[in-house]
Design a protein around this motif. Sequence first.
Motif, PDB file in Angstrom:
ATOM      1  N   PRO A  53      32.154  37.216  32.952  1.00  0.00           N
ATOM      2  CA  PRO A  53      31.551  36.000  32.073  1.00  0.00           C
ATOM      3  C   PRO A  53      32.717  35.630  30.592  1.00  0.00           C
ATOM      4  CG  PRO A  53      29.655  37.565  32.619  1.00  0.00           C
ATOM      5  CD  PRO A  53      31.154  38.038  32.415  1.00  0.00           C
ATOM      6  N   PHE A  54      32.825  34.859  30.729  1.00  0.00           N
ATOM      7  CA  PHE A  54      33.577  33.741  29.738  1.00  0.00           C
ATOM      8  C   PHE A  54      35.033  33.435  29.635  1.00  0.00           C
ATOM      9  CE2 PHE A  54      30.198  34.260  27.303  1.00  0.00           C
ATOM     10  CZ  PHE A  54      29.416  34.065  26.699  1.00  0.00           C
ATOM     11  N   VAL A  55      35.510  33.808  31.384  1.00  0.00           N
ATOM     12  CA  VAL A  55      36.991  33.610  31.945  1.00  0.00           C
ATOM     13  C   VAL A  55      36.490  32.659  32.152  1.00  0.00           C
ATOM     14  CG1 VAL A  55      37.944  34.444  33.556  1.00  0.00           C
ATOM     15  CG2 VAL A  55      36.899  36.247  33.019  1.00  0.00           C
ATOM     16  N   SER A  56      38.491  31.802  31.956  1.00  0.00           N
ATOM     17  CA  SER A  56      38.545  30.358  32.063  1.00  0.00           C
ATOM     18  C   SER A  56      40.100  30.716  33.610  1.00  0.00           C
ATOM     19  CB  SER A  56      38.943  30.054  31.045  1.00  0.00           C
ATOM     20  OG  SER A  56      37.851  29.601  30.082  1.00  0.00           O
ATOM     21  N   LEU A  57      39.645  29.724  34.710  1.00  0.00           N
ATOM     22  CA  LEU A  57      40.765  29.812  35.309  1.00  0.00           C
ATOM     23  C   LEU A  57      40.963  28.315  35.056  1.00  0.00           C
ATOM     24  CD1 LEU A  57      39.511  32.398  37.494  1.00  0.00           C
ATOM     25  CD2 LEU A  57      41.310  32.315  36.315  1.00  0.00           C
ATOM     26  N   MET A  58      42.493  27.837  34.346  1.00  0.00           N
ATOM     27  CA  MET A  58      42.307  26.787  34.590  1.00  0.00           C
ATOM     28  C   MET A  58      43.519  26.538  35.669  1.00  0.00           C
ATOM     29  SD  MET A  58      41.294  26.495  31.408  1.00  0.00           S
ATOM     30  CE  MET A  58      41.244  24.953  30.938  1.00  0.00           C
ATOM     31  N   GLN A  59      43.955  24.170  35.978  1.00  0.00           N
ATOM     32  CA  GLN A  59      44.885  23.944  36.743  1.00  0.00           C
ATOM     33  C   GLN A  59      45.827  25.120  37.130  1.00  0.00           C
ATOM     34  OE1 GLN A  59      44.792  20.437  36.944  1.00  0.00           O
ATOM     35  NE2 GLN A  59      45.926  19.961  34.781  1.00  0.00           N
ATOM     36  N   GLY A  60      46.085  24.407  38.462  1.00  0.00           N
ATOM     37  CA  GLY A  60      47.148  25.747  39.000  1.00  0.00           C
ATOM     38  C   GLY A  60      47.439  27.758  39.086  1.00  0.00           C
ATOM     39  N   THR A  61      46.507  27.462  38.767  1.00  0.00           N
ATOM     40  CA  THR A  61      45.877  29.204  39.085  1.00  0.00           C
ATOM     41  C   THR A  61      45.690  29.870  40.557  1.00  0.00           C
ATOM     42  OG1 THR A  61      45.492  29.203  36.557  1.00  0.00           O
ATOM     43  CG2 THR A  61      44.926  31.211  37.650  1.00  0.00           C
ATOM     44  N   THR A  62      46.368  30.939  40.795  1.00  0.00           N
ATOM     45  CA  THR A  62      46.474  30.995  42.056  1.00  0.00           C
ATOM     46  C   THR A  62      46.494  32.783  42.102  1.00  0.00           C
ATOM     47  OG1 THR A  62      47.378  29.582  43.580  1.00  0.00           O
ATOM     48  CG2 THR A  62      46.806  32.056  44.660  1.00  0.00           C
ATOM     49  N   LEU A  63      44.833  33.619  42.114  1.00  0.00           N
ATOM     50  CA  LEU A  63      44.893  34.538  42.483  1.00  0.00           C
ATOM     51  C   LEU A  63      44.992  35.786  43.479  1.00  0.00           C
ATOM     52  CD1 LEU A  63      42.072  35.110  39.793  1.00  0.00           C
ATOM     53  CD2 LEU A  63      44.079  35.814  38.979  1.00  0.00           C
ATOM     54  N   GLY A  64      45.782  36.646  43.417  1.00  0.00           N
ATOM     55  CA  GLY A  64      45.463  37.012  44.831  1.00  0.00           C
ATOM     56  C   GLY A  64      44.514  37.870  45.313  1.00  0.00           C
ATOM     57  N   LYS A  65      44.300  39.225  45.785  1.00  0.00           N
ATOM     58  CA  LYS A  65      43.113  40.352  46.178  1.00  0.00           C
ATOM     59  C   LYS A  65      42.522  40.841  44.973  1.00  0.00           C
ATOM     60  CE  LYS A  65      43.810  39.438  51.457  1.00  0.00           C
ATOM     61  NZ  LYS A  65      44.257  40.346  52.812  1.00  0.00           N
ATOM     62  N   ASP A  66      41.014  40.952  45.240  1.00  0.00           N
ATOM     63  CA  ASP A  66      40.634  42.388  44.264  1.00  0.00           C
ATOM     64  C   ASP A  66      41.508  42.590  43.048  1.00  0.00           C
ATOM     65  OD1 ASP A  66      40.245  43.703  46.664  1.00  0.00           O
ATOM     66  OD2 ASP A  66      41.434  44.208  47.444  1.00  0.00           O
ATOM     67  N   ASN A  67      41.466  41.135  42.518  1.00  0.00           N
ATOM     68  CA  ASN A  67      42.137  41.202  40.870  1.00  0.00           C
ATOM     69  C   ASN A  67      40.406  41.775  39.737  1.00  0.00           C
ATOM     70  OD1 ASN A  67      45.020  40.615  40.673  1.00  0.00           O
ATOM     71  ND2 ASN A  67      44.147  38.917  42.067  1.00  0.00           N
ATOM     72  N   LYS A  68      40.389  41.596  38.502  1.00  0.00           N
ATOM     73  CA  LYS A  68      39.370  42.076  38.082  1.00  0.00           C
ATOM     74  C   LYS A  68      39.647  41.616  36.980  1.00  0.00           C
ATOM     75  CE  LYS A  68      36.882  46.207  39.915  1.00  0.00           C
ATOM     76  NZ  LYS A  68      36.363  47.066  40.038  1.00  0.00           N
ATOM     77  N   VAL A  69      39.305  40.316  36.203  1.00  0.00           N
ATOM     78  CA  VAL A  69      39.279  39.247  35.058  1.00  0.00           C
ATOM     79  C   VAL A  69      38.008  39.840  34.231  1.00  0.00           C
ATOM     80  CG1 VAL A  69      40.247  37.339  34.148  1.00  0.00           C
ATOM     81  CG2 VAL A  69      40.919  37.747  36.448  1.00  0.00           C
ATOM     82  N   HIS A  70      38.550  39.713  33.361  1.00  0.00           N
ATOM     83  CA  HIS A  70      37.388  40.052  32.031  1.00  0.00           C
ATOM     84  C   HIS A  70      37.453  38.976  31.118  1.00  0.00           C
ATOM     85  CE1 HIS A  70      36.734  44.722  33.082  1.00  0.00           C
ATOM     86  NE2 HIS A  70      37.900  44.265  33.600  1.00  0.00           N
ATOM     87  N   GLN A  71      36.230  39.253  30.844  1.00  0.00           N
ATOM     88  CA  GLN A  71      35.697  38.935  28.998  1.00  0.00           C
ATOM     89  C   GLN A  71      37.313  37.755  28.536  1.00  0.00           C
ATOM     90  OE1 GLN A  71      33.902  41.561  29.898  1.00  0.00           O
ATOM     91  NE2 GLN A  71      32.019  41.434  30.306  1.00  0.00           N
ATOM     92  N   GLY A  72      36.470  36.693  28.331  1.00  0.00           N
ATOM     93  CA  GLY A  72      36.667  35.903  27.528  1.00  0.00           C
ATOM     94  C   GLY A  72      38.714  35.699  27.593  1.00  0.00           C
ATOM     95  N   THR A  73      39.369  35.616  28.700  1.00  0.00           N
ATOM     96  CA  THR A  73      40.558  35.483  29.175  1.00  0.00           C
ATOM     97  C   THR A  73      40.463  33.984  29.925  1.00  0.00           C
ATOM     98  OG1 THR A  73      40.938  37.859  29.786  1.00  0.00           O
ATOM     99  CG2 THR A  73      42.578  35.774  31.413  1.00  0.00           C
ATOM    100  N   VAL A  74      42.268  33.402  29.628  1.00  0.00           N
ATOM    101  CA  VAL A  74      42.325  32.599  30.038  1.00  0.00           C
ATOM    102  C   VAL A  74      43.556  32.523  31.113  1.00  0.00           C
ATOM    103  CG1 VAL A  74      42.946  30.155  29.350  1.00  0.00           C
ATOM    104  CG2 VAL A  74      41.136  31.232  27.693  1.00  0.00           C
ATOM    105  N   ILE A  75      43.504  32.425  31.862  1.00  0.00           N
ATOM    106  CA  ILE A  75      44.776  31.940  32.961  1.00  0.00           C
ATOM    107  C   ILE A  75      44.961  30.900  33.032  1.00  0.00           C
ATOM    108  CG2 ILE A  75      45.794  33.051  34.420  1.00  0.00           C
ATOM    109  CD1 ILE A  75      43.400  35.413  34.475  1.00  0.00           C
TER     110      ILE A  75
END
Length: 257
Positions: free
Chosen positions: A40-62
């Motif tokens: 919850p409350f993760v922001s993935l902004m334009q231009g972001t690419t994530l590969g496989k099996d990543n864990k992105v926790h609360q409040g993060t901005v990528i």
Amino acid sequence: MISDKAVISPNAKIGSGVTIYPFAYIEDDVVIGDGCVIYPFVSLMQGTTLGKDNKVHQGTVIGAVPQDFNFRGDVTRVEIGDGNIIRENVVINRATQSDGVTKIGNGNFIMEGVHISHDAKVGNECVLGYGTKIAGDTEFQSGVILSSNVIVNPKVRVGKAAMVSSGCRISRDVPPCIVVSGSPVKYCGLNTHVLTKYGVDEKVQKHIANAYRLIFHGQTSLHDALAQVEEQVPDGEEVRNIIAFIRDTTLGIINKM
């Protein structure tokens, strides 16, 4: 599981087996690889690419807009590999210019409150400790450990399997395989734990230690110290990497003018 309470652009590309929790925010031009978990409350902004099996926790901005006065609104990117753990309240800025990229490799552990600025490059299996702040155009080779509240200034490089102790401020390059500490930052010996993990045997570690004795404790210039390393230390991949890293420095290395 993708929550209907998450805000997700229809133009985002989402792989299979992805979990997205409520109140995540995902913009256009975002790619999320298979098996990722977006809390919850993760922001993935334009231009972001994530590969496989990543864990992105609360409040993060990528993919946040770079905090760089040279940014002119170019379409730029953040590329993150596989199997990373990105903990709470991390900020990762995208690149400043269209020909650049902020890039993070595989298997990294990025702890709470870390800030990774524009155009930084992080290798594989690095640990970035609590509250560490990394400026733009920096480079971290694989196996680097930054303890808590480290500050890394622009354009600094940190070599493979190096460790920076808590609270250090780094403004010059940190060569591979060493531990640094203090203020000003000083060489404190080899990072033997990580070298052993990477399969570097005890004999080679002694060669590396001898190379650094010549570099950091010799009474010669850095140029002459490297020549002594080539003459006196048995050749090997690790020693060659150390010499190449130091010869490529533009900022100089820690504790050595």
